[in-house]
Scaffold this active site. Structure first.
Site, PDB file in Angstrom:
ATOM      1  N   CYS A 130      -4.462   7.749   9.603  1.00  0.00           N
ATOM      2  CA  CYS A 130      -4.686   7.110  10.674  1.00  0.00           C
ATOM      3  C   CYS A 130      -4.411   8.118  11.802  1.00  0.00           C
ATOM      4  O   CYS A 130      -3.632   8.909  11.892  1.00  0.00           O
ATOM      5  CB  CYS A 130      -3.771   6.184  10.935  1.00  0.00           C
ATOM      6  N   ILE A 139       3.998  18.219   8.668  1.00  0.00           N
ATOM      7  CA  ILE A 139       4.331  18.260   7.239  1.00  0.00           C
ATOM      8  C   ILE A 139       5.417  19.243   6.955  1.00  0.00           C
ATOM      9  O   ILE A 139       5.674  19.698   5.767  1.00  0.00           O
ATOM     10  CB  ILE A 139       3.070  18.488   6.169  1.00  0.00           C
ATOM     11  N   ASP A 140       5.937  19.961   7.761  1.00  0.00           N
ATOM     12  CA  ASP A 140       7.249  20.715   7.872  1.00  0.00           C
ATOM     13  C   ASP A 140       8.073  20.614   6.907  1.00  0.00           C
ATOM     14  O   ASP A 140       8.582  21.252   6.163  1.00  0.00           O
ATOM     15  CB  ASP A 140       7.509  21.448   9.089  1.00  0.00           C
ATOM     16  N   GLN A 141       8.703  19.347   7.000  1.00  0.00           N
ATOM     17  CA  GLN A 141       9.859  18.778   6.113  1.00  0.00           C
ATOM     18  C   GLN A 141       9.407  18.934   4.627  1.00  0.00           C
ATOM     19  O   GLN A 141      10.325  19.049   3.718  1.00  0.00           O
ATOM     20  CB  GLN A 141      10.288  17.428   6.459  1.00  0.00           C
ATOM     21  N   ARG A 146       0.925  14.474  13.120  1.00  0.00           N
ATOM     22  CA  ARG A 146       2.158  14.156  11.731  1.00  0.00           C
ATOM     23  C   ARG A 146       2.185  15.515  11.039  1.00  0.00           C
ATOM     24  O   ARG A 146       1.416  15.894  10.265  1.00  0.00           O
ATOM     25  CB  ARG A 146       1.110  13.058  11.218  1.00  0.00           C
ATOM     26  N   ARG A 188      -3.865   9.993   4.034  1.00  0.00           N
ATOM     27  CA  ARG A 188      -2.806  10.641   4.495  1.00  0.00           C
ATOM     28  C   ARG A 188      -2.113  11.192   2.910  1.00  0.00           C
ATOM     29  O   ARG A 188      -1.457  12.083   2.858  1.00  0.00           O
ATOM     30  CB  ARG A 188      -1.909   9.888   5.367  1.00  0.00           C
ATOM     31  N   ASP A 235       4.806   0.376  11.900  1.00  0.00           N
ATOM     32  CA  ASP A 235       3.662  -0.083  11.693  1.00  0.00           C
ATOM     33  C   ASP A 235       3.522  -1.631  11.984  1.00  0.00           C
ATOM     34  O   ASP A 235       2.495  -2.305  11.782  1.00  0.00           O
ATOM     35  CB  ASP A 235       3.616   0.227  10.100  1.00  0.00           C
ATOM     36  N   ARG A 246      -8.581  -0.087   5.234  1.00  0.00           N
ATOM     37  CA  ARG A 246      -7.994   0.783   4.455  1.00  0.00           C
ATOM     38  C   ARG A 246      -6.594   0.321   3.962  1.00  0.00           C
ATOM     39  O   ARG A 246      -5.998   0.825   2.961  1.00  0.00           O
ATOM     40  CB  ARG A 246      -7.576   1.890   5.530  1.00  0.00           C
ATOM     41  N   LYS A 301       0.938  -1.173  -0.242  1.00  0.00           N
ATOM     42  CA  LYS A 301      -0.050  -0.016   0.069  1.00  0.00           C
ATOM     43  C   LYS A 301       0.890   1.161  -0.106  1.00  0.00           C
ATOM     44  O   LYS A 301       0.675   2.239  -0.827  1.00  0.00           O
ATOM     45  CB  LYS A 301      -0.786   0.128   1.194  1.00  0.00           C
ATOM     46  N   ASN A 302       1.868   1.186   0.804  1.00  0.00           N
ATOM     47  CA  ASN A 302       2.724   2.381   0.880  1.00  0.00           C
ATOM     48  C   ASN A 302       3.631   2.833  -0.142  1.00  0.00           C
ATOM     49  O   ASN A 302       4.200   3.766  -0.373  1.00  0.00           O
ATOM     50  CB  ASN A 302       3.621   2.357   2.305  1.00  0.00           C
ATOM     51  N   ILE A 328       8.671   6.881  16.729  1.00  0.00           N
ATOM     52  CA  ILE A 328       8.173   7.587  15.632  1.00  0.00           C
ATOM     53  C   ILE A 328       7.026   8.245  15.552  1.00  0.00           C
ATOM     54  O   ILE A 328       6.889   9.565  15.395  1.00  0.00           O
ATOM     55  CB  ILE A 328       8.026   6.454  14.174  1.00  0.00           C
TER      56      ILE A 328
END
Ligand code: UD1
Length: 430
Positions: free
Chosen positions: A117, A124-126, A122, A93, A305, A397, A22-23, A327
């Protein structure tokens, strides 16, 4: 609402075929808009996240056609909108991968801020830092991330933290920038490498994916390709732990054993037997499980995960184990549910201290998120008596045919829609 009805106690035994990752599928599907030529993508898992992303791309004017359950053709020659915003896309996401892809190709994108999830904040600055370093203007307004640039120019980007999403997003945009981009402190996950291989098969020039430093020489355009997505490391790991937890004997097939090394190592440590062959791994759990310590880390460390799955196993092992989540900051929400099944776990900050118990007992529980949901199902499969698991949409999902695959390994599990159907399940199973 659909639930899983489960009767625990059967060891899972047999072989299970693992689907596409999926990822990896999510960024690869998003990146398929980066050429006007037709792209063929194989081994796409049939799960909600990939289906939502494909549907949103269709709304932009991308032609998507499904050749079979796992193979798609995508053609983005006639895109008519660069604004991605609908109720469904906010739930996944990976919608933000369309920023890197569209910004790279069209120098402009507006995408709804991602959901996904609920496992902690989480940032998103990077991602934004990377886009800005390439010369884009980026702002967040009215729930949308807006990015645009006259032109993108390669840059030297040092990621402050190791981020899968930011590495992927910046890699996509940089592929069609002028000049060379260097991403330092890049994520090394197998899906980062898979996306780089996919883009390279379309004519990109990306080197070093899978190491800390990725070098991307921008190219003017990309062409079509025919590409098969790698097997899902986490789906495989989940079934491997299902064997451990239920005292079973499961062979996961169609996997890349190298991607599973940190998972296999922990299974060996807790007393399972693990046999690897070219594209399969067999896990046998015939002895009492032993305690251990584990800390989640970016690849090649133990994956976050897989944290709930290993915790479910450790809570049934002899002695005290410590699980440290490094994480995400809110990834122990399943612990309350597991406690209701008899587990003895104390959470302090990002650490869970687990005192193993001899068995779980069945209960009515709810899946708090994707991976924890799968882990709780496995606890139910090991538990004495009946359980129900609500909120299974989280699990679906990311796991294709989860219920069917478990049934094929001998699990007593069914989807039910009402209390009446649950009672029928109980009568049938006896
Ligand atoms: C991806 C995976 C997810 C997995 C995670 C870690 C997908 C679709 N999801 O998520 O299943 O659990 O990798 O392996 O592939 N962070 C920031 N700022 C940023 C980006 C990230 O602070 O700009 C933080 C996050 O809040 C998190 C950590 O960095 O605490 C790691 O996040 P990241 O590696 O980006 O995970 P995702 O790509 O979201």
């Amino acid at each position: 609402m659909e639930q899983y009805a489960i009767k625990g106690g059967n060891p899972l035994v047999g072989e299970v075929e693992i689907g596409g990752a999926k990822n990896a599928a999510l960024p690869i599907i998003a990146a398929s808009v980066m050429t006007d030529e037709t792209v063929y993508i194989d081994n796409v898992p049939d799960v909600r996240d990939t289906n939502v992303l494909l549907k949103s791309m269709q709304d932009l004017g991308v032609m998507v056609s499904r050749q079979n359950r796992h193979r798609y053709t995508v053609n983005a020659a006639n895109i008519h909108s660069l604004i991605v915003d609908d109720d469904n896309i906010r739930k996944i996401r990976a919608s933000y991968y369309l920023i890197g892809a569209l910004l790279g190709k069209y120098k402009k994108a507006e995408v709804a801020l991602p959901g996904g999830c609920n496992i902690g904040s989480r940032g998103i600055d990077q991602h934004l830092k990377g886009f800005r370093a390439l010369g884009a203007e980026v702002e967040i307004k009215h729930g949308l991330i807006r990015a645009s640039a006259e032109k993108l120019v390669g840059s030297h980007i040092y990621m402050d933290i190791v981020s899968v999403g930011a590495t992927i997003n910046v890699m996509m945009a940089a592929t069609l920038a002028e000049g060379t981009t260097i991403i330092e402190n890049a994520a090394k996950e197998p899906h980062v490498v898979d996306l780089a291989n996919f883009l390279n098969s379309m004519g990109a020039n990306i080197k070093g994916a899978g190491t800390d430093v990725i070098r991307i020489k921008g190219v003017q355009k990309l062409h079509g390709t025919d590409y098969a997505i790698i097997p899902d490391q986490i789906e495989a790991g989940t079934f491997m732990f299902a064997a451990a937890i239920t005292k079973g004997d499961v062979t996961v097939k169609n996997v890349i054993p190298k991607h599973l090394e940190s998972i296999s190592a922990k299974l060996l440590e807790i007393g399972c037997e693990v046999e690897e062959s070219d594209d399969a791994v067999r896990v046998v759990s015939s002895k009492p499980l032993r305690h251990t310590h584990v800390k989640t880390l970016p690849y090649p460390g133990f994956p976050t995960d897989m944290q709930p799955q290993i915790a479910v196993a450790l809570a049934l092992s002899q002695g005290t184990s410590i699980v440290t989540e490094s994480i995400f900051d809110n990834r122990f929400k399943y612990v309350d549910e597991l406690t209701r099944m008899g587990a003895n776990i104390k959470v302090e900050g990002n650490t869970a201290i687990i005192d193993g118990v001899a068995k779980y007992t069945g209960a009515g529980i709810a899946a708090p998120d994707l991976r924890a949901g799968a882990a709780l199902v496995m606890a139910c499969l090991a538990a004495e008596g009946y359980s129900t698991v609500e909120e299974i949409q989280y699990i679906e999902r990311g796991y294709e045919d989860f219920c069917m695959k478990l049934q094929s390994l001998g699990a007593q599990i069914e989807k039910v829609n009402s209390e009446r159907e649950f009672q029928k399940f109980k009568l049938k199973i006896g």
